[in-house]
Design a protein around this motif. Sequence first.
Motif, mmCIF file in Angstrom:
data_model
loop_
_atom_site.group_PDB
_atom_site.id
_atom_site.type_symbol
_atom_site.label_atom_id
_atom_site.label_comp_id
_atom_site.label_asym_id
_atom_site.label_seq_id
_atom_site.Cartn_x
_atom_site.Cartn_y
_atom_site.Cartn_z
ATOM 1 N N GLY A 124 0.797 -1.240 -0.082
ATOM 2 C CA GLY A 124 0.080 0.024 -0.073
ATOM 3 C C GLY A 124 1.012 1.233 -0.121
ATOM 4 N N PHE A 125 1.810 1.624 -1.013
ATOM 5 C CA PHE A 125 2.740 2.832 -0.887
ATOM 6 C C PHE A 125 1.865 3.880 -1.220
ATOM 7 C CE2 PHE A 125 5.368 5.683 -3.273
ATOM 8 C CZ PHE A 125 6.622 5.571 -2.315
ATOM 9 N N ASN A 126 2.262 4.728 -0.244
ATOM 10 C CA ASN A 126 1.543 6.001 -0.050
ATOM 11 C C ASN A 126 2.618 7.147 -0.157
ATOM 12 O OD1 ASN A 126 0.137 8.337 0.521
ATOM 13 N ND2 ASN A 126 -0.546 7.881 2.513
ATOM 14 N N PRO A 127 2.716 7.998 -1.501
ATOM 15 C CA PRO A 127 3.902 8.802 -1.372
ATOM 16 C C PRO A 127 3.645 10.044 -0.436
ATOM 17 C CG PRO A 127 2.139 8.904 -3.379
ATOM 18 C CD PRO A 127 1.768 7.944 -2.442
ATOM 19 N N THR A 128 2.574 10.184 0.308
ATOM 20 C CA THR A 128 2.490 11.209 1.326
ATOM 21 C C THR A 128 3.306 10.741 2.552
ATOM 22 O OG1 THR A 128 0.327 10.739 1.989
ATOM 23 C CG2 THR A 128 0.797 12.440 0.214
ATOM 24 N N SER A 129 3.422 9.533 2.776
ATOM 25 C CA SER A 129 3.946 9.053 4.096
ATOM 26 C C SER A 129 5.302 8.485 3.957
ATOM 27 C CB SER A 129 2.939 7.688 4.239
ATOM 28 O OG SER A 129 3.908 6.558 5.131
ATOM 29 N N LEU A 130 6.046 9.205 4.855
ATOM 30 C CA LEU A 130 7.347 9.029 5.233
ATOM 31 C C LEU A 130 7.694 7.357 5.113
ATOM 32 C CD1 LEU A 130 10.067 10.409 5.217
ATOM 33 C CD2 LEU A 130 10.002 10.559 7.660
ATOM 34 N N ASN A 131 6.895 6.834 6.051
ATOM 35 C CA ASN A 131 7.324 5.225 6.110
ATOM 36 C C ASN A 131 7.234 4.488 4.935
ATOM 37 O OD1 ASN A 131 7.035 5.198 8.973
ATOM 38 N ND2 ASN A 131 4.968 4.796 9.036
ATOM 39 N N SER A 132 6.294 4.779 3.961
ATOM 40 C CA SER A 132 6.491 4.332 2.461
ATOM 41 C C SER A 132 7.769 4.556 1.895
ATOM 42 C CB SER A 132 5.335 4.859 1.767
ATOM 43 O OG SER A 132 3.918 4.311 2.135
ATOM 44 N N TRP A 133 8.355 5.520 2.108
ATOM 45 C CA TRP A 133 9.606 5.734 1.480
ATOM 46 C C TRP A 133 10.605 5.047 2.078
ATOM 47 C CZ3 TRP A 133 9.850 7.876 -3.252
ATOM 48 C CH2 TRP A 133 8.772 8.643 -3.781
ATOM 49 N N TRP A 134 10.677 5.082 3.499
ATOM 50 C CA TRP A 134 11.410 4.160 4.061
ATOM 51 C C TRP A 134 11.352 2.717 3.594
ATOM 52 C CZ3 TRP A 134 15.429 5.551 6.223
ATOM 53 C CH2 TRP A 134 15.740 6.663 7.059
ATOM 54 N N ALA A 135 10.310 2.213 3.411
ATOM 55 C CA ALA A 135 9.847 0.863 2.843
ATOM 56 C C ALA A 135 10.612 0.568 1.593
ATOM 57 C CB ALA A 135 8.287 0.645 2.887
ATOM 58 N N LEU A 136 10.557 1.682 0.631
ATOM 59 C CA LEU A 136 11.162 1.686 -0.697
ATOM 60 C C LEU A 136 12.515 1.615 -0.495
ATOM 61 C CD1 LEU A 136 10.534 1.940 -3.536
ATOM 62 C CD2 LEU A 136 10.718 4.250 -3.584
#
Lengths: 383, 215
Positions: B134-146
């Motif tokens: 569930g990638f969410n570009p506005t969430s920092l957690n998603s960028w960490w996951a990437l």
Amino acid sequence: MKTILGSIIFLMSFSVVFGGVTVEDVPNDDGSALYVIWNQTDNPDASGYMVYRKDSPETGFFILSRIGSVAETVYVDYDPRYPLEAGMDVSYKIVAMSQEEEELEVMGESSVFSSSASFFNKTKINTFIATVFAFILIVYFINSVKKGKTLFIRKIAGLDALDEAVGRATEMGRPVLYVSGLGYMEDIATVASINILGPVAKKVAEYETKIIVPNFDPIVYTVTSEVVKEAYLEAGKPDAFNPDQVFFISEHQFAYVAAVNGIMLREKPATNLFLGMFYAESLLLAETGNSTGAIQIAGTDAVTQLPFFITSCDYTLIGEELYAASAYLSKDPVLCATIKAQDIEKGLLMIFLVSLSILSILNVFVFKSDIIWRFISAFFRVE
Amino acid sequence: MHLSTSIWVWIAAFLTLTIYSFLYKDNPLYRFAEHVFVGASVGWSIAIVWHMTAIPYIGIPLRDAVIQRNWPGFIYVAIPTLLGSLYFFRFFPKQSWLARWPIAVMMGYYCGISISPSIEANIFAQVQGTILTGFNPTSLNSWWALLLLIGVVSTLFYFFFSLKHEGFVGKTSKLGIWFVMIAFGASFGYTVMARVSLLIGRIQFLLHDWLGILR
């Protein structure tokens, strides 16, 4: 959680209730757990329940657990203090309790029930598929090697230094110290280390240098002793093998370290090889070796110890490099085949990770559907 | 300052200081402590094995099986005991090959039993934690996951042994080793902290239990 609740609801629909308490077997286990289910009390003074169990008609009920919520009406009996075994006849009694620990109402007693072990754990089908796949790959590559195919394994920096390190010890007339770590024979790192010990000992035997192999575990000692002896035999110098080169020190971590440190200072080995499973002793060993000026090559899959080896040794085999090293050095076809099979698995995992993540992103932005995600979560159990 | 009156605390303090004398250089006192340490630990291990393994897992079950005439139970304990006893053939050079039998059984058992847990822990658990969900570009957690995904894939490239580290594979594996080294840096700091706490514990023993300077 959803699976457990689903199972409970499913089982409840088929269960026979004796006195308001139902007992059902937990599926996909070894018979060491049971579900105990009862109806919620309507007594306004109740604050929870007491779960009693009876293991045989002669013994009577004993307290199994105290449940602190009235709404909780399912108890999973899996307590190491009161273990259940498949085929054991047990019965349960549930009593509603007040805040003051007074027994208010007997919710019921179950009939005698015996848990059963499942032959196959269906929740591990994905592991089964992965295991079968790994076996097929290994068998395929072993057969390829047997048919004469050469399997390529890239050069590993630390191993190229191994020849140089043993040669240096020969020139200096000093021994080679080989520490296989604090692992036991069941540790993969220890097995890999012993696979490396063979070719190293053979080289040492050819150069007629002395090798010192202090051991932490008596069983590892038995194996290392056999390996070194065989290496001397392969090198055509069985008489040069001195059984005292390979010895057991102690099973106590720091006693072992104290002794190996002493050996390093007194015998002054020109080359120290620390290959295997290491714990807190890694820096103590490597720093002492560093102070004596020895060439040091280390290798372990203990992630917390690798930084210490990297900072204090000349070469370090990181994690899986240790396993690959044993194949690289020994050129054993079975070992090479397993490395090749592992590589294929790693490649597939990379493809899975990238493609499923892309699918997930597309799912968020394009498809907006659960279908793709259901497929991913089914196999990898991602929530 | 309240010096300890217990002889054992004095002995422990003396042995602690002799072991620390190794920081200066090898010396007779260190050698003494080293030999006492090794000897005591081996003696202790023998006692532990005898009282916690040999007696409860061999002696008592065999005795009970004989008393109860439970011959299947007797065989159940006797076979692994006999197999384990083959290790003692190490002491007889001509029959030392018999020691290979228990080694083979043990290695086979552990290899078999560790396959399933290692696949679950090293493959499925890792994949579970790495796949982007569930990638969410506005969430920092998603960028960490990437970032985590890139780190894992590039690290896997480094540990790929069938290809030479050249071209794309070389560059990606170089990125992978950067991720590995950053992880090691964090681990280094964390572990050093744990080691310092061990040192503090020992100093506390010397200053509190022995010399009584610290309260």
